[in-house]
Structures are given as C-alpha cells and as structure tokens.
Design a protein around this motif. Structure first.
Motif, PDB file in Angstrom:
ATOM      1  N   UNK A  57     129.865 -46.990 -42.711  1.00  0.00           N
ATOM      2  CA  UNK A  57     129.549 -46.186 -43.884  1.00  0.00           C
ATOM      3  C   UNK A  57     130.716 -45.309 -44.326  1.00  0.00           C
ATOM      4  N   UNK A  58     131.737 -45.215 -43.491  1.00  0.00           N
ATOM      5  CA  UNK A  58     132.953 -44.514 -43.904  1.00  0.00           C
ATOM      6  C   UNK A  58     133.704 -45.297 -44.978  1.00  0.00           C
ATOM      7  N   UNK A  59     133.437 -46.594 -45.054  1.00  0.00           N
ATOM      8  CA  UNK A  59     134.101 -47.431 -46.053  1.00  0.00           C
ATOM      9  C   UNK A  59     133.123 -47.898 -47.122  1.00  0.00           C
ATOM     10  N   UNK A  60     131.930 -48.270 -46.690  1.00  0.00           N
ATOM     11  CA  UNK A  60     130.887 -48.701 -47.622  1.00  0.00           C
ATOM     12  C   UNK A  60     129.979 -47.499 -47.879  1.00  0.00           C
ATOM     13  N   UNK A  61     130.506 -46.541 -48.628  1.00  0.00           N
ATOM     14  CA  UNK A  61     129.851 -45.235 -48.749  1.00  0.00           C
ATOM     15  C   UNK A  61     129.050 -45.066 -50.034  1.00  0.00           C
ATOM     16  N   UNK A  62     128.901 -46.150 -50.823  1.00  0.00           N
ATOM     17  CA  UNK A  62     128.221 -45.998 -52.111  1.00  0.00           C
ATOM     18  C   UNK A  62     126.787 -46.525 -52.111  1.00  0.00           C
ATOM     19  N   UNK A  63     126.245 -46.807 -50.935  1.00  0.00           N
ATOM     20  CA  UNK A  63     124.880 -47.335 -50.874  1.00  0.00           C
ATOM     21  C   UNK A  63     123.871 -46.336 -51.436  1.00  0.00           C
ATOM     22  N   UNK A  64     124.059 -45.056 -51.125  1.00  0.00           N
ATOM     23  CA  UNK A  64     123.152 -44.037 -51.646  1.00  0.00           C
ATOM     24  C   UNK A  64     123.227 -43.963 -53.161  1.00  0.00           C
ATOM     25  N   UNK A  65     124.443 -44.041 -53.707  1.00  0.00           N
ATOM     26  CA  UNK A  65     124.606 -44.029 -55.162  1.00  0.00           C
ATOM     27  C   UNK A  65     123.892 -45.214 -55.798  1.00  0.00           C
ATOM     28  N   UNK A  66     124.035 -46.392 -55.186  1.00  0.00           N
ATOM     29  CA  UNK A  66     123.400 -47.591 -55.720  1.00  0.00           C
ATOM     30  C   UNK A  66     121.883 -47.464 -55.695  1.00  0.00           C
ATOM     31  N   UNK A 111     140.201 -52.949 -51.446  1.00  0.00           N
ATOM     32  CA  UNK A 111     138.885 -52.722 -50.844  1.00  0.00           C
ATOM     33  C   UNK A 111     138.255 -54.044 -50.427  1.00  0.00           C
ATOM     34  N   UNK A 112     138.247 -55.012 -51.328  1.00  0.00           N
ATOM     35  CA  UNK A 112     137.621 -56.301 -51.030  1.00  0.00           C
ATOM     36  C   UNK A 112     138.368 -57.042 -49.926  1.00  0.00           C
ATOM     37  N   UNK A 113     139.682 -56.935 -49.901  1.00  0.00           N
ATOM     38  CA  UNK A 113     140.453 -57.576 -48.834  1.00  0.00           C
ATOM     39  C   UNK A 113     140.078 -56.987 -47.475  1.00  0.00           C
ATOM     40  N   UNK A 114     139.911 -55.673 -47.429  1.00  0.00           N
ATOM     41  CA  UNK A 114     139.557 -55.019 -46.175  1.00  0.00           C
ATOM     42  C   UNK A 114     138.172 -55.441 -45.711  1.00  0.00           C
ATOM     43  N   UNK A 115     137.222 -55.500 -46.638  1.00  0.00           N
ATOM     44  CA  UNK A 115     135.870 -55.940 -46.284  1.00  0.00           C
ATOM     45  C   UNK A 115     135.906 -57.374 -45.768  1.00  0.00           C
ATOM     46  N   UNK A 119     134.321 -58.576 -39.876  1.00  0.00           N
ATOM     47  CA  UNK A 119     132.943 -59.050 -39.690  1.00  0.00           C
ATOM     48  C   UNK A 119     131.925 -57.917 -39.716  1.00  0.00           C
ATOM     49  N   UNK A 120     132.305 -56.759 -39.193  1.00  0.00           N
ATOM     50  CA  UNK A 120     131.379 -55.621 -39.171  1.00  0.00           C
ATOM     51  C   UNK A 120     131.077 -55.132 -40.579  1.00  0.00           C
ATOM     52  N   UNK A 121     132.091 -55.070 -41.441  1.00  0.00           N
ATOM     53  CA  UNK A 121     131.865 -54.627 -42.818  1.00  0.00           C
ATOM     54  C   UNK A 121     131.071 -55.662 -43.613  1.00  0.00           C
ATOM     55  N   UNK A 122     131.340 -56.935 -43.375  1.00  0.00           N
ATOM     56  CA  UNK A 122     130.574 -57.986 -44.059  1.00  0.00           C
ATOM     57  C   UNK A 122     129.097 -57.886 -43.678  1.00  0.00           C
ATOM     58  N   UNK A 123     128.836 -57.702 -42.401  1.00  0.00           N
ATOM     59  CA  UNK A 123     127.450 -57.593 -41.931  1.00  0.00           C
ATOM     60  C   UNK A 123     126.776 -56.357 -42.521  1.00  0.00           C
ATOM     61  N   UNK A 124     127.492 -55.256 -42.563  1.00  0.00           N
ATOM     62  CA  UNK A 124     126.916 -54.031 -43.118  1.00  0.00           C
ATOM     63  C   UNK A 124     126.666 -54.178 -44.612  1.00  0.00           C
ATOM     64  N   UNK A 125     127.572 -54.840 -45.331  1.00  0.00           N
ATOM     65  CA  UNK A 125     127.375 -55.053 -46.762  1.00  0.00           C
ATOM     66  C   UNK A 125     126.104 -55.861 -47.015  1.00  0.00           C
ATOM     67  N   UNK A 126     125.872 -56.863 -46.196  1.00  0.00           N
ATOM     68  CA  UNK A 126     124.647 -57.665 -46.336  1.00  0.00           C
ATOM     69  C   UNK A 126     123.417 -56.826 -46.034  1.00  0.00           C
ATOM     70  N   UNK A 127     123.506 -55.977 -45.024  1.00  0.00           N
ATOM     71  CA  UNK A 127     122.378 -55.111 -44.683  1.00  0.00           C
ATOM     72  C   UNK A 127     122.087 -54.132 -45.818  1.00  0.00           C
ATOM     73  N   UNK A 128     123.131 -53.622 -46.437  1.00  0.00           N
ATOM     74  CA  UNK A 128     122.946 -52.713 -47.570  1.00  0.00           C
ATOM     75  C   UNK A 128     122.236 -53.431 -48.713  1.00  0.00           C
TER      76      UNK A 128
END
Length: 203
Positions: A57-66, A111-115, A119-128
C-alpha cells in the motif's frame, strides 16, 4: 520512543509516500524494505504501519480514493441520472484529467514498470480490484432506485475498466504518444459502456 513529529497525520503520511515511491522507482519494489523507507522518512517502522496496512500500500496507495469515487458516483448522482451514466462520466473525467487512476498520467510509465516487476504488487493490484468490485456492489445494494443485477454490473464494470487500464499501461510503457494513447483509452471506454448498457437495464 517515537521520533519527533512522527505521529503526525497527513504530513507524515505524505512524507512516507514520497520516500517510498522514490526508493521503489529507483531500486525496484522488492529491493526496498519497510525499515529503509522508515529510516529515510525519519520515522519508525511502526509509524509506517500505522499509516499503511501493508508494504504494497506504500505504492498502490490510491485504493481508498478509487473506492470513494465509486461511492460518490452511485450515491450522489442526480435523480434522473442512471448508474451507468454516472460511472461513465467518472471514467471520462479521469481520462480527460489524465488522472493517475486512468493510467494516463505523464508519470505512469515508471509506476507501471515497477508494478509489472513485482509479483507482490501484481497480486495486491488484483486484490484491490476485487475489493473495489465489492465496494461498488455494496453501494448498489443500498440504492433503492437501481433495479438491475448489482453483483453482475459491479463485476463487469470492474473487469472492463481494469482491462482498459491494463492496455493503457502496456501502451504507456511502450512509449505511445500521449495524444494517441488518450484517444485510444477514451475509445475503449466508449466500447465498454456501450457493451454494459446493452447488457444491463440500469435505472
């Protein structure tokens, strides 16, 4: 003992985010620890986790905004505006503003390159995505004016928007010019909402 000022609210959170994003973009998400982020931001690891439930969530921090945007699109629409029109207006506004949640931000490529490299960020993005689908469905269930299939609409909308976003991300990383990318993004949004409207009776 906490360091001076580390219990602060928005300013502390913003400083942690700025440091985390810089380090993740410079070195890659997997190579940076929460302890390093905390040290660079001048706070403790405990303080980091007081503001963010997990490292991702330090990187994928916009879930609350969405989630807030989805709630507003359903809850605050005018009486004569159906849900799909309100969601479409939201999607087009994000597109026109080149908002981060559209994938069209000028800083989106790193940002997209880092995601993509984590694997952890990809999994978290799917969970979001799954969490946002639930948020939208729950909001629709509380709307007495909506008569369609709430679960299916939420599922199809989130799947469709995610598909548009992923394709925009791919083209952004490949270096497609901004104007062409935005035009294609909007065209795919139009196709998405045409398909949704043909498949659902939204009120």
């Amino acid at each position: 003992m906490p360091r001076t000022g580390e219990r602060g609210g928005p300013q502390t959170r913003a400083r942690i985010l700025e440091v985390a994003n810089r380090l993740f973009l410079e070195r890659g998400y997997e190579a940076v620890t929460v302890a390093e982020v905390a040290r660079e931001a001048g706070v403790s690891s405990v303080t980091v986790f007081n503001h963010f439930a997990r490292k991702e969530d330090l990187f994928l921090d916009r879930a609350t905004d969405a989630a807030d945007l989805l709630r507003v699109a359903v809850r605050d629409r005018a009486p004569d505006v159906d849900v799909l029109t309100s969601l479409q207006d939201l999607a087009f506004r994000l597109c026109d503003e080149r908002a981060p949640l559209s994938g069209l931000s000028a800083r989106a490529a790193p940002f997209f390159r880092t995601v993509a490299g984590s694997p952890a960020l990809i999994a978290r993005a799917r969970a979001i995505g799954a969490e946002l689908q639930t948020t939208l469905a729950d909001e629709l269930f509380q709307d007495p004016n909506f008569e369609g299939d709430r679960v299916l609409l939420a599922a199809f909308f989130m799947a469709g928007y995610s598909a548009v976003l992923v394709e925009t991300a791919r083209r952004r990383v490949e270096g497609e010019p901004d104007k062409a990318l935005a035009k294609d993004h909007r065209r795919r949004l139009e196709r998405l909402f045409t398909a949704l409207r043909e498949g659902f009776a939204a009120h």
